[in-house]
Design a protein around this motif. Structure first.
Motif, PDB file in Angstrom:
ATOM      1  N   MET B   1       0.848  -1.193   0.000  1.00 27.39           N
ATOM      2  CA  MET B   1       0.000   0.000   0.000  1.00 27.39           C
ATOM      3  C   MET B   1       0.888   1.249   0.000  1.00 27.39           C
ATOM      4  SD  MET B   1      -3.185   0.488   2.511  1.00 27.39           S
ATOM      5  CE  MET B   1      -3.202  -1.274   2.837  1.00 27.39           C
ATOM      6  N   SER B   2       0.766   1.998  -1.036  1.00 28.64           N
ATOM      7  CA  SER B   2       1.624   3.185  -1.126  1.00 28.64           C
ATOM      8  C   SER B   2       1.199   4.233  -0.102  1.00 28.64           C
ATOM      9  CB  SER B   2       1.550   3.753  -2.542  1.00 28.64           C
ATOM     10  OG  SER B   2       1.215   5.123  -2.513  1.00 28.64           O
ATOM     11  N   ARG B   3       2.135   5.098   0.243  1.00 31.29           N
ATOM     12  CA  ARG B   3       1.780   6.080   1.271  1.00 31.29           C
ATOM     13  C   ARG B   3       0.941   7.216   0.716  1.00 31.29           C
ATOM     14  NH1 ARG B   3       6.114  10.107   1.820  1.00 31.29           N
ATOM     15  NH2 ARG B   3       7.533   9.865   0.091  1.00 31.29           N
ATOM     16  N   TYR B   4       0.749   7.213  -0.618  1.00 29.56           N
ATOM     17  CA  TYR B   4      -0.100   8.251  -1.200  1.00 29.56           C
ATOM     18  C   TYR B   4      -1.569   7.825  -1.224  1.00 29.56           C
ATOM     19  CZ  TYR B   4       4.301  10.272  -2.646  1.00 29.56           C
ATOM     20  OH  TYR B   4       5.554  10.802  -2.637  1.00 29.56           O
ATOM     21  N   ALA B   5      -1.823   6.552  -0.951  1.00 29.53           N
ATOM     22  CA  ALA B   5      -3.189   6.029  -1.110  1.00 29.53           C
ATOM     23  C   ALA B   5      -4.185   6.774  -0.224  1.00 29.53           C
ATOM     24  CB  ALA B   5      -3.204   4.540  -0.812  1.00 29.53           C
ATOM     25  N   ALA B   6      -3.841   6.900   1.073  1.00 30.55           N
ATOM     26  CA  ALA B   6      -4.804   7.521   1.994  1.00 30.55           C
ATOM     27  C   ALA B   6      -5.073   8.990   1.647  1.00 30.55           C
ATOM     28  CB  ALA B   6      -4.308   7.377   3.431  1.00 30.55           C
ATOM     29  N   PRO B   7      -4.021   9.828   1.417  1.00 29.78           N
ATOM     30  CA  PRO B   7      -4.311  11.217   1.029  1.00 29.78           C
ATOM     31  C   PRO B   7      -5.099  11.308  -0.272  1.00 29.78           C
ATOM     32  CG  PRO B   7      -2.007  10.958   1.610  1.00 29.78           C
ATOM     33  CD  PRO B   7      -2.588   9.598   1.615  1.00 29.78           C
ATOM     34  N   LEU B   8      -4.794  10.393  -1.226  1.00 28.35           N
ATOM     35  CA  LEU B   8      -5.497  10.421  -2.506  1.00 28.35           C
ATOM     36  C   LEU B   8      -6.984  10.161  -2.309  1.00 28.35           C
ATOM     37  CD1 LEU B   8      -5.203  10.545  -5.619  1.00 28.35           C
ATOM     38  CD2 LEU B   8      -5.085   8.050  -5.568  1.00 28.35           C
ATOM     39  N   PHE B   9      -7.295   9.106  -1.554  1.00 23.56           N
ATOM     40  CA  PHE B   9      -8.713   8.787  -1.319  1.00 23.56           C
ATOM     41  C   PHE B   9      -9.397   9.896  -0.523  1.00 23.56           C
ATOM     42  CE2 PHE B   9      -7.599   4.208  -2.088  1.00 23.56           C
ATOM     43  CZ  PHE B   9      -8.404   4.086  -3.195  1.00 23.56           C
ATOM     44  N   ALA B  10      -8.657  10.493   0.427  1.00 26.95           N
ATOM     45  CA  ALA B  10      -9.244  11.585   1.213  1.00 26.95           C
ATOM     46  C   ALA B  10      -9.573  12.763   0.315  1.00 26.95           C
ATOM     47  CB  ALA B  10      -8.290  12.009   2.325  1.00 26.95           C
ATOM     48  N   LEU B  11      -8.648  13.063  -0.644  1.00 24.76           N
ATOM     49  CA  LEU B  11      -8.868  14.177  -1.573  1.00 24.76           C
ATOM     50  C   LEU B  11     -10.086  13.887  -2.454  1.00 24.76           C
ATOM     51  CD1 LEU B  11      -7.619  16.858  -2.603  1.00 24.76           C
ATOM     52  CD2 LEU B  11      -6.507  15.494  -4.380  1.00 24.76           C
ATOM     53  N   LEU B  12     -10.120  12.655  -3.005  1.00 24.92           N
ATOM     54  CA  LEU B  12     -11.262  12.271  -3.844  1.00 24.92           C
ATOM     55  C   LEU B  12     -12.559  12.394  -3.060  1.00 24.92           C
ATOM     56  CD1 LEU B  12      -9.935   9.133  -5.761  1.00 24.92           C
ATOM     57  CD2 LEU B  12     -10.504  11.376  -6.711  1.00 24.92           C
ATOM     58  N   GLY B  13     -12.513  11.936  -1.785  1.00 27.39           N
ATOM     59  CA  GLY B  13     -13.694  12.022  -0.949  1.00 27.39           C
ATOM     60  C   GLY B  13     -14.118  13.461  -0.737  1.00 27.39           C
ATOM     61  N   ALA B  14     -13.133  14.364  -0.532  1.00 27.88           N
ATOM     62  CA  ALA B  14     -13.456  15.776  -0.277  1.00 27.88           C
ATOM     63  C   ALA B  14     -14.104  16.407  -1.510  1.00 27.88           C
ATOM     64  CB  ALA B  14     -12.185  16.529   0.101  1.00 27.88           C
ATOM     65  N   ILE B  15     -13.524  16.114  -2.691  1.00 26.35           N
ATOM     66  CA  ILE B  15     -14.115  16.652  -3.927  1.00 26.35           C
ATOM     67  C   ILE B  15     -15.518  16.073  -4.107  1.00 26.35           C
ATOM     68  CG2 ILE B  15     -13.896  16.733  -6.436  1.00 26.35           C
ATOM     69  CD1 ILE B  15     -10.839  16.496  -6.001  1.00 26.35           C
ATOM     70  N   GLY B  16     -15.594  14.754  -3.928  1.00 20.28           N
ATOM     71  CA  GLY B  16     -16.881  14.079  -4.106  1.00 20.28           C
ATOM     72  C   GLY B  16     -17.927  14.602  -3.137  1.00 20.28           C
ATOM     73  N   PHE B  17     -17.496  14.962  -1.950  1.00 20.91           N
ATOM     74  CA  PHE B  17     -18.428  15.470  -0.942  1.00 20.91           C
ATOM     75  C   PHE B  17     -19.111  16.740  -1.429  1.00 20.91           C
ATOM     76  CE2 PHE B  17     -19.578  17.697   2.950  1.00 20.91           C
ATOM     77  CZ  PHE B  17     -20.166  16.677   3.672  1.00 20.91           C
ATOM     78  N   ALA B  18     -18.273  17.664  -1.944  1.00 14.53           N
ATOM     79  CA  ALA B  18     -18.828  18.928  -2.443  1.00 14.53           C
ATOM     80  C   ALA B  18     -19.770  18.664  -3.622  1.00 14.53           C
ATOM     81  CB  ALA B  18     -17.691  19.848  -2.861  1.00 14.53           C
ATOM     82  N   VAL B  19     -19.315  17.819  -4.535  1.00 16.87           N
ATOM     83  CA  VAL B  19     -20.123  17.515  -5.721  1.00 16.87           C
ATOM     84  C   VAL B  19     -21.442  16.876  -5.308  1.00 16.87           C
ATOM     85  CG1 VAL B  19     -20.208  16.134  -7.830  1.00 16.87           C
ATOM     86  CG2 VAL B  19     -18.085  17.279  -7.177  1.00 16.87           C
ATOM     87  N   THR B  20     -21.363  15.922  -4.357  1.00 15.98           N
ATOM     88  CA  THR B  20     -22.556  15.189  -3.951  1.00 15.98           C
ATOM     89  C   THR B  20     -23.572  16.104  -3.295  1.00 15.98           C
ATOM     90  OG1 THR B  20     -21.171  13.278  -3.583  1.00 15.98           O
ATOM     91  CG2 THR B  20     -23.366  13.199  -2.659  1.00 15.98           C
ATOM     92  N   ILE B  21     -23.092  16.966  -2.405  1.00 17.45           N
ATOM     93  CA  ILE B  21     -24.012  17.892  -1.739  1.00 17.45           C
ATOM     94  C   ILE B  21     -24.726  18.754  -2.780  1.00 17.45           C
ATOM     95  CG2 ILE B  21     -24.086  19.970  -0.294  1.00 17.45           C
ATOM     96  CD1 ILE B  21     -23.844  17.764   1.515  1.00 17.45           C
ATOM     97  N   TRP B  22     -23.927  19.247  -3.757  1.00 13.68           N
ATOM     98  CA  TRP B  22     -24.500  20.058  -4.830  1.00 13.68           C
ATOM     99  C   TRP B  22     -25.584  19.264  -5.571  1.00 13.68           C
ATOM    100  CZ3 TRP B  22     -24.843  24.856  -6.472  1.00 13.68           C
ATOM    101  CH2 TRP B  22     -25.255  25.103  -7.789  1.00 13.68           C
ATOM    102  N   MET B  23     -25.257  18.018  -5.920  1.00  7.82           N
ATOM    103  CA  MET B  23     -26.206  17.212  -6.695  1.00  7.82           C
ATOM    104  C   MET B  23     -27.453  16.885  -5.889  1.00  7.82           C
ATOM    105  SD  MET B  23     -23.612  14.676  -8.597  1.00  7.82           S
ATOM    106  CE  MET B  23     -24.597  13.903  -9.843  1.00  7.82           C
ATOM    107  N   ILE B  24     -27.254  16.598  -4.597  1.00  6.30           N
ATOM    108  CA  ILE B  24     -28.399  16.213  -3.767  1.00  6.30           C
ATOM    109  C   ILE B  24     -29.420  17.335  -3.721  1.00  6.30           C
ATOM    110  CG2 ILE B  24     -29.111  15.800  -1.375  1.00  6.30           C
ATOM    111  CD1 ILE B  24     -26.588  14.170  -0.997  1.00  6.30           C
ATOM    112  N   PHE B  25     -28.928  18.577  -3.638  1.00 12.62           N
ATOM    113  CA  PHE B  25     -29.879  19.671  -3.466  1.00 12.62           C
ATOM    114  C   PHE B  25     -30.283  20.348  -4.772  1.00 12.62           C
ATOM    115  CE2 PHE B  25     -28.382  19.178   0.865  1.00 12.62           C
ATOM    116  CZ  PHE B  25     -29.589  19.184   1.516  1.00 12.62           C
TER     117      PHE B  25
END
Lengths: 224, 243
Positions: B1-25
Motif C-alpha cells: 500500500m503506497s503512502r499516497y493512497a490515503a491522502p489520494l482517497f481523502a482528496l477524492l472524498g473531499a471533492i466528491g463530498f462537495a459535488v454530492t451535496i451540490w447534486m443532492i440539493f
C-alpha cells in the motif's frame, strides 16, 4: 481413545467436581429462584399479561444464571492453573472444548429445570402443557449458550476484567438464541405450533453453525 | 500500500463530498415521499411528502452499505489472522471494525432522523433496524475487548468478528417477515433507482467509499506503526538498551 471419549471424560470430571462441592449448582439455582421471585412482584400479576412476559423471564434467567455458572466453571480451572494441564494433555484440543461445553450445558439445563417449575408455581402459567417441545428448546438453548460461552470463557481465562467482558462479548452474539427461545416458549403458551416449528429449526441451525465455527476457532483461541 | 493512497482517497472524498451535496440539493426531485403501504421509494403526488427529509437517503444508504462491507472485511481478515497468525491481518480487522463503528453510528442516526419524519417514531423494532443495531453493538463490544482485554484481546476480538459475520443471516431471519423498510429501487436493487436520483446516489456511494478507504488505510498504517514501536521496544528491552 477417540476424541469424543476424551471429551466425555473431561465433562464427567467437571460434573464430578460439581457433584462433590455442589457450589455452582446451588448458587445458580438459588439465583434463578431469586429472580423468579423478583419477577413475580416487579411485573403485573394479571394472568393474560404474565403469559406474554413469562417467555422473557425464563430466558433472561437462563442468560444471567448461565453467565454466573460459566465464569465460575472456568475460574476453577484458573485458580489451580489446571487449564494449562488440560491443554498440555496429549488429547485433541477439541476434546477439551467439547468436554467443558457439555458440562456447562448440563448445568444450564439443570437451572432451567428448576426455574420452570418456579415460574409455574409462583406465576401460575401453564408451561407444563407441552413438556416435550419445551424441554427440546431448553436443551438446544443450553447447548448454544454453552458452546459460545465456553469459547470465550476459555480465551478470557488470563484476562483481568474477564467477569465484566464476558457478558459484553457473548450477549450480542447470543441475541438470536434468546430471541428463538422466547419465541418458542411464547408459541407453546399460545398454542401456535407453526411458530414453534419455525423457531425450533432456527435454533437448531444456529447451534449447528456456531458449533462448527467454535470447533474450528477454539484451537487458535487458547494458544498460550 | 503506497503512502499516497490515503491522502489520494481523502482528496477524492473531499471533492466528491462537495459535488454530492451540490447534486443532492439541485439534481434530485424534492417532492418525494414514502407511503406507509408501499415497499418502494416512489415519486409522490399526494400528501405526506418528506420534502428535504428525504435527502438523508443519500447519506444513509451508502453508510449502511459501507457498514456491512466493513463487517465482511473484518470477518474475513479475522479468519486470516486466526489461521495464519500474521498480525497484518489483525491490523486490517481492527481498522475496519473501528471505521464500521463510525459508519454504523451515522447509519443509525440518519435512519432515526428519517424514521421520525416518515414513520413518526425514532425507533421501530423492524428487521433491518434490529440487524444494524445488534451488529453495531457487537462491533462496539469488539472495540471494548481490544481496549480492555490486554494481550489476549486480539484473538478474542478476532473470534467476535468471525461470529458477528456468521450471525448476520440469523439476525436477519430472526426479526420475522416484517421487512417494511423502504427499498431503494424495486426489490432493493439500487440499479433500478429512479433515473433522476441515480447520479446523486452513485456519486454519494463513490464519495463515501473513498472516505471509507481513506479512513481504513490510515488506521491500518497507524495500527502497524503502533505494533512496530511495541516490537522495537521489546527488542530494546531484551537487548538491554532500554530501561
Amino acid at each position: 481413545m477417540s476424541t469424543l471419549q476424551h471429551a466425555a471424560r473431561i465433562a464427567w470430571k467437571d460434573l464430578r467436581i460439581e457433584l462433590r462441592s455442589k457450589e455452582i449448582i446451588f448458587t445458580m439455582m438459588f439465583f434463578g429462584g431469586l429472580l423468579a421471585v423478583i419477577y413475580s412482584y416487579v411485573f403485573p400479576t394479571n394472568l393474560d399479561m404474565i403469559k406474554l412476559a413469562v417467555p422473557g423471564m425464563l430466558w433472561v434467567t437462563i442468560a444471567f444464571a448461565g453467565t454466573i455458572g460459566l465464569s465460575r466453571a472456568f475460574d476453577r480451572e484458573r485458580e489451580n492453573d489446571t487449564m494449562r494441564a488440560l491443554l498440555l494433555a496429549p488429547i485433541p484440543r477439541i476434546s477439551v472444548f467439547l468436554g467443558k461445553a457439555v458440562a456447562i450445558a448440563v448445568l444450564v439445563l439443570l437451572v432451567a429445570l428448576v426455574i420452570v417449575p418456579m415460574l409455574v408455581l409462583l406465576l401460575d402459567v401453564p408451561l407444563f402443557d407441552n413438556p416435550g417441545p419445551l424441554l427440546i428448546s431448553l436443551l438446544l438453548g443450553a447447548i448454544g449458550f454453552a458452546v459460545i460461552g465456553s469459547v470465550f470463557s476459555a480465551a478470557l481465562i488470563k484476562v483481568r476484567s474477564r467477569d465484566v467482558l464476558l457478558p459484553v462479548i457473548i450477549y450480542p452474539l447470543l441475541v438470536p438464541l434468546f430471541m428463538a427461545g422466547t419465541s418458542i416458549t411464547a408459541g407453546l403458551l399460545a398454542g401456535d405450533s407453526e411458530k414453534v416449528g419455525f423457531w425450533m429449526g432456527f435454533l437448531g441451525l444456529y447451534d449447528a453453525a456456531f458449533l462448527v465455527v467454535s470447533l474450528w476457532i477454539f484451537e487458535s483461541m487458547v494458544i498460550e | 500500500m503506497s503512502r499516497y493512497a490515503a491522502p489520494l482517497f481523502a482528496l477524492l472524498g473531499a471533492i466528491g463530498f462537495a459535488v454530492t451535496i451540490w447534486m443532492i440539493f439541485t439534481d434530485t426531485p424534492l417532492q418525494f415521499s414514502w407511503q406507509p403501504n408501499e415497499r418502494h421509494v416512489v415519486l409522490a403526488t399526494g400528501s405526506g411528502s418528506l420534502f428535504f427529509n428525504q435527502k438523508i437517503f443519500f447519506w444513509h444508504v451508502p453508510h449502511a452499505i459501507m457498514l456491512f462491507l466493513a463487517v465482511g472485511v473484518a470477518g474475513v481478515s479475522s479468519i486470516g489472522f486466526l489461521t495464519k497468525r500474521n498480525p497484518k491481518w489483525d491490523d486490517v480487522a481492527l481498522a475496519s471494525v473501528e471505521v464500521a463503528v463510525a459508519f454504523g453510528a451515522v447509519t443509525l442516526l440518519t435512519g432515526m432522523i428519517w424514521a421520525k419524519a416518515a414513520w413518526g417514531h425514532w425507533w421501530i423494532w423492524e428487521k433491518r433496524l434490529t440487524m444494524s443495531l445488534l451488529l453495531w453493538m457487537t462491533l462496539v463490544g469488539y472495540t471494548i475487548v481490544r481496549r480492555f482485554a490486554g494481550a489476549s484481546g486480539e484473538r478474542i476480538a478476532a473470534a467476535m468478528a468471525v461470529f458477528a459475520m456468521i450471525g448476520v443471516p440469523f439476525i436477519y431471519t430472526m426479526v420475522g417477515a416484517g421487512d417494511n423498510h423502504p427499498q431503494a429501487g424495486s426489490e432493493g436493487n439500487v440499479a433500478t433507482l429512479n433515473a433522476d436520483m441515480r447520479p446523486a446516489f452513485w456519486s454519494s456511494m463513490v464519495t463515501f467509499l473513498c472516505w471509507f478507504l481513506a479512513l481504513v488505510i490510515t488506521r491500518v498504517q497507524s495500527a502497524r506503526m503502533q505494533r512496530e514501536v511495541r516490537e522495537l521496544r521489546e527488542k530494546g528491552l531484551d537487548a538491554g538498551v532500554l530501561e
